[in-house]
Scaffold this motif. Structure first.
Motif, PDB file in Angstrom:
ATOM      1  N   PHE A 626       0.910  -1.298   0.103  1.00  0.00           N
ATOM      2  CA  PHE A 626       0.213   0.020  -0.050  1.00  0.00           C
ATOM      3  C   PHE A 626       0.802   1.216   0.111  1.00  0.00           C
ATOM      4  N   ASN A 627       0.435   2.408  -0.544  1.00  0.00           N
ATOM      5  CA  ASN A 627       1.015   3.601  -0.717  1.00  0.00           C
ATOM      6  C   ASN A 627       0.108   4.832  -0.714  1.00  0.00           C
ATOM      7  N   GLY A 628       0.337   5.617   0.292  1.00  0.00           N
ATOM      8  CA  GLY A 628      -0.492   6.488   0.367  1.00  0.00           C
ATOM      9  C   GLY A 628      -0.103   7.902   0.443  1.00  0.00           C
ATOM     10  N   GLU A 629      -0.205   8.837  -0.246  1.00  0.00           N
ATOM     11  CA  GLU A 629       0.114  10.132  -0.078  1.00  0.00           C
ATOM     12  C   GLU A 629      -0.725  11.419  -0.102  1.00  0.00           C
ATOM     13  N   MET A 630      -0.472  12.438   0.694  1.00  0.00           N
ATOM     14  CA  MET A 630      -1.469  13.605   0.728  1.00  0.00           C
ATOM     15  C   MET A 630      -0.478  14.852   0.898  1.00  0.00           C
ATOM     16  N   GLY A 651       0.401   9.609 -13.862  1.00  0.00           N
ATOM     17  CA  GLY A 651       1.317   8.900 -14.358  1.00  0.00           C
ATOM     18  C   GLY A 651       2.153   8.230 -13.257  1.00  0.00           C
ATOM     19  N   LEU A 652       3.300   7.649 -13.559  1.00  0.00           N
ATOM     20  CA  LEU A 652       4.064   6.655 -12.540  1.00  0.00           C
ATOM     21  C   LEU A 652       4.341   7.698 -11.267  1.00  0.00           C
ATOM     22  N   GLY A 653       4.019   6.817 -10.071  1.00  0.00           N
ATOM     23  CA  GLY A 653       4.518   7.309  -8.703  1.00  0.00           C
ATOM     24  C   GLY A 653       3.211   7.915  -8.377  1.00  0.00           C
ATOM     25  N   SER A 654       2.041   8.352  -9.186  1.00  0.00           N
ATOM     26  CA  SER A 654       0.778   8.675  -8.787  1.00  0.00           C
ATOM     27  C   SER A 654      -0.416   7.778  -9.267  1.00  0.00           C
ATOM     28  N   VAL A 655      -0.987   8.316 -10.102  1.00  0.00           N
ATOM     29  CA  VAL A 655      -2.383   7.549 -10.779  1.00  0.00           C
ATOM     30  C   VAL A 655      -1.874   7.372 -12.256  1.00  0.00           C
ATOM     31  N   ARG A 656      -1.351   5.800 -12.341  1.00  0.00           N
ATOM     32  CA  ARG A 656      -1.034   5.417 -13.734  1.00  0.00           C
ATOM     33  C   ARG A 656      -2.053   5.281 -14.468  1.00  0.00           C
ATOM     34  N   PHE A 679      -3.969  14.009  -3.341  1.00  0.00           N
ATOM     35  CA  PHE A 679      -4.389  12.818  -2.402  1.00  0.00           C
ATOM     36  C   PHE A 679      -4.018  11.598  -3.594  1.00  0.00           C
ATOM     37  N   VAL A 680      -3.272  10.794  -3.197  1.00  0.00           N
ATOM     38  CA  VAL A 680      -2.919   9.475  -4.116  1.00  0.00           C
ATOM     39  C   VAL A 680      -3.043   8.253  -3.290  1.00  0.00           C
ATOM     40  N   GLY A 707      -6.681   9.007  -7.049  1.00  0.00           N
ATOM     41  CA  GLY A 707      -5.970   9.877  -6.977  1.00  0.00           C
ATOM     42  C   GLY A 707      -6.717  11.251  -7.233  1.00  0.00           C
ATOM     43  N   ALA A 708      -6.537  12.517  -6.775  1.00  0.00           N
ATOM     44  CA  ALA A 708      -7.204  13.676  -7.157  1.00  0.00           C
ATOM     45  C   ALA A 708      -6.206  14.711  -6.838  1.00  0.00           C
ATOM     46  N   LEU A 709      -6.595  15.720  -7.375  1.00  0.00           N
ATOM     47  CA  LEU A 709      -5.726  16.954  -7.236  1.00  0.00           C
ATOM     48  C   LEU A 709      -6.543  18.153  -7.573  1.00  0.00           C
ATOM     49  N   TYR A 710      -6.523  19.342  -6.284  1.00  0.00           N
ATOM     50  CA  TYR A 710      -7.451  20.439  -6.272  1.00  0.00           C
ATOM     51  C   TYR A 710      -6.750  21.562  -6.419  1.00  0.00           C
ATOM     52  N   GLY A 711      -7.180  22.426  -7.019  1.00  0.00           N
ATOM     53  CA  GLY A 711      -6.525  23.798  -6.952  1.00  0.00           C
ATOM     54  C   GLY A 711      -6.874  24.619  -5.828  1.00  0.00           C
ATOM     55  N   ASP A 712      -6.116  25.928  -5.755  1.00  0.00           N
ATOM     56  CA  ASP A 712      -6.484  26.861  -4.315  1.00  0.00           C
ATOM     57  C   ASP A 712      -7.953  27.200  -4.589  1.00  0.00           C
TER      58      ASP A 712
END
Length: 765
Positions: A626-630, A651-656, A679-680, A707-712
């Protein structure tokens, strides 16, 4: 050449005859007082060597017994083919014929080993240039060479020696080698198994009959050491499942006449399966029975498990050592009820005497200073012996990375039964390296790397690094110096100077660039033996270099706050790593928390990133990972979060399955600009690669990514989540960890850029 070898062999026989005859002649001489001793026939041997071996000196009386003893002593030197004694009046004349010496040693036909390796083998056998030649020694050398080839499964290897006489009573040796083909395992038969299938038991073996990757794993090449390890794995398998009476009756290894195929037959007796009826403690447990009971791994009501018994006795011995009892003895005594197939385990202990460590002796460190090793020790001299501290000390020294071999052993102190010495033996390895490499990834394309590193500068334990990386989108130059013991209590100090250029991976042909240069000072404070807290400060200057197709977000930030931004971020971090391997982990956990706080300068912000990895071994072959990153960032002082500090995902290292760095917000130009919240989550099921046996450097995995990515200022919602599934394989190649992945996105949104096949050298998850 054969007649020459026969002639040398004949000389050996005649030497023995001459020895006998000379001894008889010596016995026929009447005793007399020796006035002088002369030695004739010497060429390379020093006269002093002969005089020192004679049992008679000038002025002493010579008789038959001394003559016979003289001949035996001179032949015993191994330097002469013939020895004779003559008496001329009162003068003793020693006439010798020296053995030829080896002028050179050459090899022909060898491909599996280079010449230097084979010369080392012969040197260990006593045969080398400059040493006396002896046919028996040459025969022994031939057998030793064959043994080396047998260890490589080349059972048909033949070695023939050619002896060529040379000037000054020397010979040149040439070993003509015919290596042949390696012996392959044709079949492995297990006879006597009933509870488990052949396939289940053979799966325990590292040896097998081969597959399409056998050229890489060499698992079908027979090795006695590997077979012994496989038999031990078989025995452990049965003993861990209650088969207390299991035994391996015999093992036959049959070689085909051509010596190129092997059949292995293992005959076993399973016996009955036993269940543990109970566990009791017997002996002296220092009035800490409850502590020891908590260490018991044996579970009543379940099948007898030898692994649990061994773990328990080991835990007891180590726990006694924690209290200073270095000589504690713990024994598991099974009481077997064969009528009901039950077994009771009695754990019998005798702590013996308490001991303390008198002295810690360090050997083998010719470059590394003693203090570099001693400062890693948590067991101190003149303190009570503590097994846990000794294990911890050994691990800390091993983690330095300066040694290829490391052992810590205890030695009794004569006359002091309550004292022991710790002997630390190390074998150093080169700690400086220069690396040149090239890498290729589906995002960065072709990149080159150069590294100059010295991990143990002048044996002080300090580290110096120079790293250079070139790529299409990211370029880096870093100079770093680390003093791991800046203070006596283990606080480290790292000084960094760096220069980086970067731009988003998908810039639609734009040539704008972000240029960051700076320097940093970081301290690492050990909180526990596993935890380290990092504190530091950097001075950075980031410049947005304008160019074609610059994203509107970058242009807007530059227009509001300038194209150049200075910052002095404080850094705070924490890490803990308990993985069994950093490259191919199978168990353990890794955590990392990093934070930046910019309060001064043009860029004011806070940025944090947390990563968590967990590896769960399901069996010897399978692992669940398991790998989680915030990540989270926010601007301070009424300013927005600096756009050049944004997180990226995809991509590799996050959402392939999605192109690198293409998830998340886009500006009005359509450029991917990253986000302030990330979030990944990755899940992998890792197995050995088909045909690779248990080789952990080549593994196959299936994965699920999210995973997801949100702007300011963007609202966090599940609508932004992306999912993908796929398969891939990893290989620890000479260029570094290499990973391939084929992914299928499960959730796509308009504008998403799909890339189902991805690979990279150097990525970690």
């Amino acid at each position: 050449m054969k007649s020459i070898a026969q002639r040398f062999r004949l000389r050996s026989v005649t030497s023995l005859v001459a020895m006998s005859l000379a001894a008889q002649l010596a016995w026929a001489v009447d005793p007399f007082t020796v006035r002088d001793i002369r030695v004739e026939g010497l060429q390379r041997v020093e006269p002093g060597t002969v005089f020192a071996s004679l049992p008679v000196r000038v002025g002493e009386t010579y008789n038959d017994d001394k003559g016979a003893a003289a001949i035996r002593a001179l032949f015993g030197l191994g330097l002469f083919n013939d020895v004779r004694l003559e008496v001329q009046g009162d003068v003793l004349v020693v006439i010798v014929q020296e053995r030829p010496t080896v002028a050179s040693v050459e090899f022909a036909g060898n491909k599996e080993f280079n010449n230097d390796v084979l010369r080392g083998v012969l040197r260990d056998a006593g045969l080398a240039s400059g040493r006396p030649y002896d046919r028996a020694l040459a025969d022994r050398a031939e057998q030793e060479l064959k043994r080396q080839y047998i260890n490589r499964s080349l059972y048909g290897a033949e070695v023939q020696t050619t002896v060529t006489p040379s000037e000054r009573n020397q010979v040149r040796l040439t070993f003509n080698i015919t290596e042949g083909l390696p012996a392959r395992i044709k079949d492995i038969d297990i006879i006597g198994n009933q509870a488990f299938s052949d396939a289940r038991l053979k799966d325990l073996f590292d040896l097998d009959t081969g597959g399409w990757l056998s050229w890489y794993t060499k698992s079908d090449q027979y090795s006695r050491a590997k077979l012994n390890a496989d038999l031990e794995a078989l025995r452990s398998f049965y003993l861990a499942r209650g088969y207390l009476d299991f035994r391996i009756d015999s093992t036959q290894v049959a070689m085909a006449p051509d010596k190129e195929s092997i059949t292995i037959t293992v005959n076993i007796t399973e016996g009955d399966r036993f269940v543990v009826s109970g566990v009791t403690l017997d002996g002296n447990y220092l009035d800490k029975d409850d502590e020891f009971k908590s260490l018991v791994k044996i579970k009543p009501g379940e099948a007898y498990n030898a692994d649990q018994v061994a773990e328990t006795t080991k835990a007891f011995t180590e726990h006694f050592g924690n209290y200073g009892y270095a000589f504690a003895q713990v024994e598991a005594v099974p009481e077997v009820d064969r009528v009901n197939n039950r077994v009771a385990i009695k754990l019998r202990s005798e702590p013996s005497r308490r001991a303390y460590v008198r002295r810690i002796n360090i050997q083998g460190n010719t470059r590394t200073r003693d203090e570099v090793i001693r400062r890693e020790f948590r067991q101190y001299e003149s303190s009570w012996y503590d097994a846990e501290k000794i294990r911890l000390s050994r691990d800390r020294v091993d983690r330095l990375g300066y040694f290829t071999e490391l052992s810590v052993s205890t030695a009794d102190v004569p006359g002091a039964p309550d004292q022991v010495d710790l002997n630390v033996e190390v074998k150093e390895k080169p700690t400086g390296s220069i690396s040149l490499g090239a890498g290729y990834s589906s995002a960065e394309k072709l990149s080159f790397t150069f590294g100059l590193s010295q991990e143990n500068v002048f044996g002080s334990g300090n580290k110096l690094d120079l790293q250079l990386n070139t790529g299409k989108f990211n370029r880096t130059v870093v100079v770093s110096a680390t003093d791991p013991y800046f203070t006596a209590n283990g606080v480290s100090r790292t000084v960094d100077v760096y220069y980086r250029t970067q731009k988003p991976y998908q810039d639609q042909g734009g040539n704008y660039t972000l240029i960051t240069m700076g320097a940093g000072l970081k301290f690492g404070v050990p909180v526990t033996e596993l935890d380290t807290v990092y504190l530091g400060i950097n001075a950075e200057r980031t410049r947005i270099k304008p160019g074609t197709n610059i994203p509107a977000a970058y242009l807007d930030y530059a227009n509001r706050f300038g194209y150049t931004s200075s910052a002095f971020p404080f850094t705070l971090g924490w890490s803990r790593d308990s993985r069994d391997s950093a490259l191919a982990p199978n168990s353990g956990r890794y955590q990392r928390l990093l934070g930046e706080l910019g309060l001064f300068g043009d860029a004011r912000y806070v940025k944090t990133n947390y990563q968590y990895q967990q590896y769960v071994p399901l069996s010897k072959h399978y692992t669940l990972a398991f790998n989680g990153e915030m990540g989270w960032g926010k601007g301070l002082g009424g300013r927005p979060f600096p756009v050049f500090k944004n997180f990226y995902s995809g991509g590799l290292g996050s959402v392939r399955g999605y192109e690198q760095s293409t998830l998340g917000p886009r500006d009005v130009t359509g450029a991917y600009i990253g986000g302030t919240r990330k979030f990944v989550l990755n899940t992998e099921f890792i197995t050995p690669f088909p045909g690779a046996g248990n080789d952990r450097t080549l593994r196959l995995f299936g994965f699920v990514d999210a995973g997801a990515l949100y702007g300011d200022g963007e609202k966090i919602s599940a609508d932004a989540l992306r999912y993908s599934v796929g398969v891939g394989f990893s290989w620890i190649s000479p260029l570094g960890p290499l990973r391939f992945a084929i992914a299928q996105p499960l959730r796509k949104r308009p504008g998403d850029r799909i890339q189902r096949f991805q690979f990279q050298i150097g990525t970690s998850f």
